[in-house]
Design a protein around this motif. Structure first.
Motif, PDB file in Angstrom:
ATOM      1  N   GLU A 171       0.675  -1.358  -0.125  1.00  0.00           N
ATOM      2  CA  GLU A 171       0.006  -0.040  -0.039  1.00  0.00           C
ATOM      3  C   GLU A 171       1.011   1.344   0.063  1.00  0.00           C
ATOM      4  OE1 GLU A 171      -3.947   2.096   2.064  1.00  0.00           O
ATOM      5  OE2 GLU A 171      -2.544   0.371   3.217  1.00  0.00           O
ATOM      6  N   PRO A 172       0.941   1.873  -1.098  1.00  0.00           N
ATOM      7  CA  PRO A 172       1.472   3.252  -1.129  1.00  0.00           C
ATOM      8  C   PRO A 172       0.618   4.337  -0.248  1.00  0.00           C
ATOM      9  CG  PRO A 172       1.358   2.526  -3.414  1.00  0.00           C
ATOM     10  CD  PRO A 172       0.264   1.503  -2.419  1.00  0.00           C
ATOM     11  N   LEU A 173       1.244   5.142   0.457  1.00  0.00           N
ATOM     12  CA  LEU A 173       0.534   6.021   1.522  1.00  0.00           C
ATOM     13  C   LEU A 173       0.935   7.290   1.163  1.00  0.00           C
ATOM     14  CD1 LEU A 173       1.023   4.040   4.832  1.00  0.00           C
ATOM     15  CD2 LEU A 173      -0.962   4.021   3.356  1.00  0.00           C
ATOM     16  N   ASN A 174       0.071   8.270   1.175  1.00  0.00           N
ATOM     17  CA  ASN A 174       0.256   9.729   0.783  1.00  0.00           C
ATOM     18  C   ASN A 174       1.323  10.272   1.784  1.00  0.00           C
ATOM     19  OD1 ASN A 174      -0.916  12.009   2.392  1.00  0.00           O
ATOM     20  ND2 ASN A 174      -2.467  10.418   2.297  1.00  0.00           N
ATOM     21  N   PRO A 175       2.475  11.132   1.546  1.00  0.00           N
ATOM     22  CA  PRO A 175       3.346  11.583   2.369  1.00  0.00           C
ATOM     23  C   PRO A 175       2.966  12.920   2.720  1.00  0.00           C
ATOM     24  CG  PRO A 175       4.194  11.997   0.185  1.00  0.00           C
ATOM     25  CD  PRO A 175       2.750  11.293   0.140  1.00  0.00           C
ATOM     26  N   PHE A 176       1.966  13.474   2.012  1.00  0.00           N
ATOM     27  CA  PHE A 176       1.541  15.213   2.658  1.00  0.00           C
ATOM     28  C   PHE A 176       0.600  15.345   3.441  1.00  0.00           C
ATOM     29  CE2 PHE A 176       2.498  14.747  -2.121  1.00  0.00           C
ATOM     30  CZ  PHE A 176       3.856  15.094  -1.968  1.00  0.00           C
ATOM     31  N   PRO A 205       3.960  11.064   6.485  1.00  0.00           N
ATOM     32  CA  PRO A 205       5.316  11.807   5.897  1.00  0.00           C
ATOM     33  C   PRO A 205       6.670  10.760   6.335  1.00  0.00           C
ATOM     34  CG  PRO A 205       4.801  13.006   7.883  1.00  0.00           C
ATOM     35  CD  PRO A 205       3.545  12.081   7.277  1.00  0.00           C
ATOM     36  N   GLY A 206       7.173  10.927   5.121  1.00  0.00           N
ATOM     37  CA  GLY A 206       8.659   9.810   5.585  1.00  0.00           C
ATOM     38  C   GLY A 206       8.494   8.393   5.296  1.00  0.00           C
ATOM     39  N   MET A 207       7.545   8.080   4.513  1.00  0.00           N
ATOM     40  CA  MET A 207       7.175   6.708   4.369  1.00  0.00           C
ATOM     41  C   MET A 207       7.987   6.064   3.197  1.00  0.00           C
ATOM     42  SD  MET A 207       5.356   5.490   6.735  1.00  0.00           S
ATOM     43  CE  MET A 207       4.743   3.678   6.422  1.00  0.00           C
ATOM     44  N   PHE A 208       8.333   4.873   2.975  1.00  0.00           N
ATOM     45  CA  PHE A 208       9.399   4.469   1.935  1.00  0.00           C
ATOM     46  C   PHE A 208       8.420   4.537   0.657  1.00  0.00           C
ATOM     47  CE2 PHE A 208      10.338   0.814  -0.666  1.00  0.00           C
ATOM     48  CZ  PHE A 208      11.671   1.242  -1.071  1.00  0.00           C
ATOM     49  N   LEU A 209       7.235   3.756   0.980  1.00  0.00           N
ATOM     50  CA  LEU A 209       6.296   3.671  -0.494  1.00  0.00           C
ATOM     51  C   LEU A 209       5.111   4.649  -0.508  1.00  0.00           C
ATOM     52  CD1 LEU A 209       6.057   1.654  -2.692  1.00  0.00           C
ATOM     53  CD2 LEU A 209       4.534   0.372  -1.345  1.00  0.00           C
ATOM     54  N   SER A 210       5.159   5.620  -1.316  1.00  0.00           N
ATOM     55  CA  SER A 210       4.210   6.505  -1.623  1.00  0.00           C
ATOM     56  C   SER A 210       3.414   6.484  -2.843  1.00  0.00           C
ATOM     57  CB  SER A 210       4.894   8.093  -1.269  1.00  0.00           C
ATOM     58  OG  SER A 210       5.965   8.438  -2.102  1.00  0.00           O
ATOM     59  N   LYS A 211       3.916   5.963  -3.945  1.00  0.00           N
ATOM     60  CA  LYS A 211       3.257   6.244  -5.017  1.00  0.00           C
ATOM     61  C   LYS A 211       3.228   4.813  -5.840  1.00  0.00           C
ATOM     62  CE  LYS A 211       5.777  10.715  -6.425  1.00  0.00           C
ATOM     63  NZ  LYS A 211       6.520  11.392  -7.475  1.00  0.00           N
ATOM     64  N   VAL A 212       2.179   4.699  -6.773  1.00  0.00           N
ATOM     65  CA  VAL A 212       1.971   3.602  -7.330  1.00  0.00           C
ATOM     66  C   VAL A 212       2.948   3.230  -8.329  1.00  0.00           C
ATOM     67  CG1 VAL A 212       0.081   2.828  -9.092  1.00  0.00           C
ATOM     68  CG2 VAL A 212      -0.695   3.678  -7.092  1.00  0.00           C
ATOM     69  N   ILE A 220      -0.363  -4.986  -5.868  1.00  0.00           N
ATOM     70  CA  ILE A 220      -0.559  -3.492  -5.229  1.00  0.00           C
ATOM     71  C   ILE A 220      -2.032  -3.434  -4.792  1.00  0.00           C
ATOM     72  CG2 ILE A 220      -0.637  -1.043  -5.929  1.00  0.00           C
ATOM     73  CD1 ILE A 220       1.038  -1.628  -8.064  1.00  0.00           C
ATOM     74  N   LEU A 221      -1.949  -2.738  -3.684  1.00  0.00           N
ATOM     75  CA  LEU A 221      -3.259  -2.058  -2.978  1.00  0.00           C
ATOM     76  C   LEU A 221      -3.398  -0.758  -3.569  1.00  0.00           C
ATOM     77  CD1 LEU A 221      -4.437  -2.212   0.883  1.00  0.00           C
ATOM     78  CD2 LEU A 221      -5.034  -0.405  -0.774  1.00  0.00           C
ATOM     79  N   PHE A 222      -4.227  -0.531  -4.229  1.00  0.00           N
ATOM     80  CA  PHE A 222      -4.305   0.751  -5.129  1.00  0.00           C
ATOM     81  C   PHE A 222      -5.426   1.677  -3.980  1.00  0.00           C
ATOM     82  CE2 PHE A 222      -3.641   3.548  -8.860  1.00  0.00           C
ATOM     83  CZ  PHE A 222      -4.370   4.483  -8.615  1.00  0.00           C
ATOM     84  N   ASP A 223      -5.020   2.355  -3.208  1.00  0.00           N
ATOM     85  CA  ASP A 223      -5.917   3.303  -2.303  1.00  0.00           C
ATOM     86  C   ASP A 223      -6.179   4.629  -2.812  1.00  0.00           C
ATOM     87  OD1 ASP A 223      -6.943   5.093  -0.149  1.00  0.00           O
ATOM     88  OD2 ASP A 223      -6.286   3.528   1.315  1.00  0.00           O
ATOM     89  N   ILE A 224      -7.580   4.658  -3.449  1.00  0.00           N
ATOM     90  CA  ILE A 224      -7.760   5.882  -4.391  1.00  0.00           C
ATOM     91  C   ILE A 224      -7.602   7.200  -3.820  1.00  0.00           C
ATOM     92  CG2 ILE A 224      -9.451   6.800  -5.707  1.00  0.00           C
ATOM     93  CD1 ILE A 224     -10.452   4.001  -6.410  1.00  0.00           C
ATOM     94  N   TYR A 225      -7.903   7.350  -2.472  1.00  0.00           N
ATOM     95  CA  TYR A 225      -7.829   8.436  -1.546  1.00  0.00           C
ATOM     96  C   TYR A 225      -6.264   8.767  -1.414  1.00  0.00           C
ATOM     97  CZ  TYR A 225      -6.881  10.938   2.906  1.00  0.00           C
ATOM     98  OH  TYR A 225      -6.420  11.782   4.023  1.00  0.00           O
ATOM     99  N   HIS A 226      -5.376   7.844  -1.221  1.00  0.00           N
ATOM    100  CA  HIS A 226      -3.955   8.247  -1.043  1.00  0.00           C
ATOM    101  C   HIS A 226      -3.522   8.467  -2.205  1.00  0.00           C
ATOM    102  CE1 HIS A 226      -3.239   7.078   3.108  1.00  0.00           C
ATOM    103  NE2 HIS A 226      -3.775   5.911   3.043  1.00  0.00           N
ATOM    104  N   GLN A 267      -4.874   9.844  -4.951  1.00  0.00           N
ATOM    105  CA  GLN A 267      -5.470  11.357  -5.403  1.00  0.00           C
ATOM    106  C   GLN A 267      -4.522  12.419  -4.814  1.00  0.00           C
ATOM    107  OE1 GLN A 267      -7.297  12.490  -7.606  1.00  0.00           O
ATOM    108  NE2 GLN A 267      -7.696  14.566  -6.764  1.00  0.00           N
ATOM    109  N   ILE A 268      -4.231  12.138  -3.491  1.00  0.00           N
ATOM    110  CA  ILE A 268      -3.354  13.312  -2.842  1.00  0.00           C
ATOM    111  C   ILE A 268      -1.788  13.212  -3.269  1.00  0.00           C
ATOM    112  CG2 ILE A 268      -2.270  13.721  -0.489  1.00  0.00           C
ATOM    113  CD1 ILE A 268      -4.985  12.745   0.729  1.00  0.00           C
ATOM    114  N   THR A 269      -1.394  12.074  -3.347  1.00  0.00           N
ATOM    115  CA  THR A 269       0.106  11.979  -3.820  1.00  0.00           C
ATOM    116  C   THR A 269       0.485  12.380  -5.228  1.00  0.00           C
ATOM    117  OG1 THR A 269       0.516  10.193  -2.232  1.00  0.00           O
ATOM    118  CG2 THR A 269       2.222  10.332  -3.869  1.00  0.00           C
ATOM    119  N   GLU A 270      -0.366  11.746  -6.153  1.00  0.00           N
ATOM    120  CA  GLU A 270      -0.166  12.098  -7.562  1.00  0.00           C
ATOM    121  C   GLU A 270      -1.273  12.386  -8.611  1.00  0.00           C
ATOM    122  OE1 GLU A 270       1.877   8.399  -8.052  1.00  0.00           O
ATOM    123  OE2 GLU A 270       0.553   7.222  -7.627  1.00  0.00           O
ATOM    124  N   GLY A 271      -2.598  11.967  -8.091  1.00  0.00           N
ATOM    125  CA  GLY A 271      -3.674  12.226  -9.132  1.00  0.00           C
ATOM    126  C   GLY A 271      -3.583  11.324 -10.103  1.00  0.00           C
TER     127      GLY A 271
END
Length: 268
Positions: free
Chosen positions: A79-84, A88-95, A112-118, A120-124
């Motif tokens: 799961e990529p998680l948004n850093p903003f 913040p500071g996580m290794f995996l943030s983008k699909v 991949i777990l594609f979390d649409i919320y995360h 949208q914030i990270t990269e749209g």
């Protein structure tokens, strides 16, 4: 070991050994609850290590874990998680980063777990990114932005996103990892309506059973509903529980409140 430590990125053998031990333990747990996917949160960036070494360390750990899961037909979902906003500071943030890692691991047990919320914030760029990463996506989670409430409460065009996912043949689960924009039964109805407004057969929460439950709930107070359910079960009705401050409710509608209950859980 997913938060606060560079558990995957550092290549530390103690972290790796703990992760693999957890993987072995999780096989029995997954089988006992009939689970297919296990979310992997890949820890923090390693501040003392050149960035390009860090994916190689993560890939090595995941390759070893895949060997554990493959014989059982189980799948890790990264799961990529948004850093903003949240992490913040996580290794995996983008699909695209998760896609590269999954391609390198090259296993049906690492997706991949594609979390649409995360995302949208990270990269749209949601639909193009879904297309480009499609072969490695196993599972979706949803929530709108801003606010992380049900679809249709924010900026994401979930009608188009759901139509696109369905058109590609996805018939899996959409995990509703979000809060309710409104309190109580009104909030549950809003979630039901959001599925209908989103316009995808595969995501509509309004099943016949749930619609009947809601129609009946509209005619009854919560106390009356509790009395009726208790009487039908042949037991004495318990006192009505107050509505928690966070907006979720205790009612006779387990199918509906499965979404609101997530507000009581830690979202990642």
């Amino acid at each position: 070991n997913g938060f606060g430590v560079p558990s995957f990125s550092s290549g530390d053998e103690d972290h790796r050994a703990q992760f693999l031990a957890d993987c072995r333990d999780s096989v029995e747990v997954a089988q006992s609850v009939n689970a297919q996917w296990m979310t992997v949160v890949m820890g923090d960036l390693s501040p003392r290590l050149e960035l390009d070494y860090q994916p190689a360390n993560a890939i090595e750990s995941l390759r070893r874990a895949a060997v554990i899961f493959e014989p059982h037909g189980l799948t890790m979902v990264l799961e990529p998680l948004n850093p903003f906003r949240d992490h913040p500071g996580m290794f995996l943030s983008k699909v695209p980063q998760a896609y590269m890692i999954c391609r390198a691991v090259d296993s049906p047990s690492c997706k991949i777990l594609f979390d649409i919320y995360h995302q949208q914030i990270t990269e749209g760029n949601l639909i193009p990114n879904i297309d480009m990463a499609w072969d490695e996506i196993a599972y979706f989670q949803i929530g709108d932005n801003p606010g992380r409430n049900e679809p249709t409460t924010g900026e994401i065009n979930y009608k188009n996103v759901f139509k696109h996912i369905q058109s590609k043949g996805y018939d899996g689960i959409l995990g509703m990892e979000h809060g309710n924009s409104r309190r109580g039964i009104e909030g549950e109805q809003a979630i039901m309506n959001s599925g209908n407004q989103s316009g995808s057969d595969s995501t509509q929460a309004g099943s016949d059973d749930e619609e009947k439950i809601l129609e009946r709930a509209e005619r009854e107070s919560e106390a009356e509903a509790l009395d009726r359910v208790s009487a039908e079960a042949g037991s004495t009705a318990s006192p009505r529980k107050p509505t928690p401050a966070n907006g979720s409710t205790s009612t006779c509608m387990p199918k509906v409140t499965r979404c609101a209950a997530l507000r009581n859980c830690r979202s990642i």
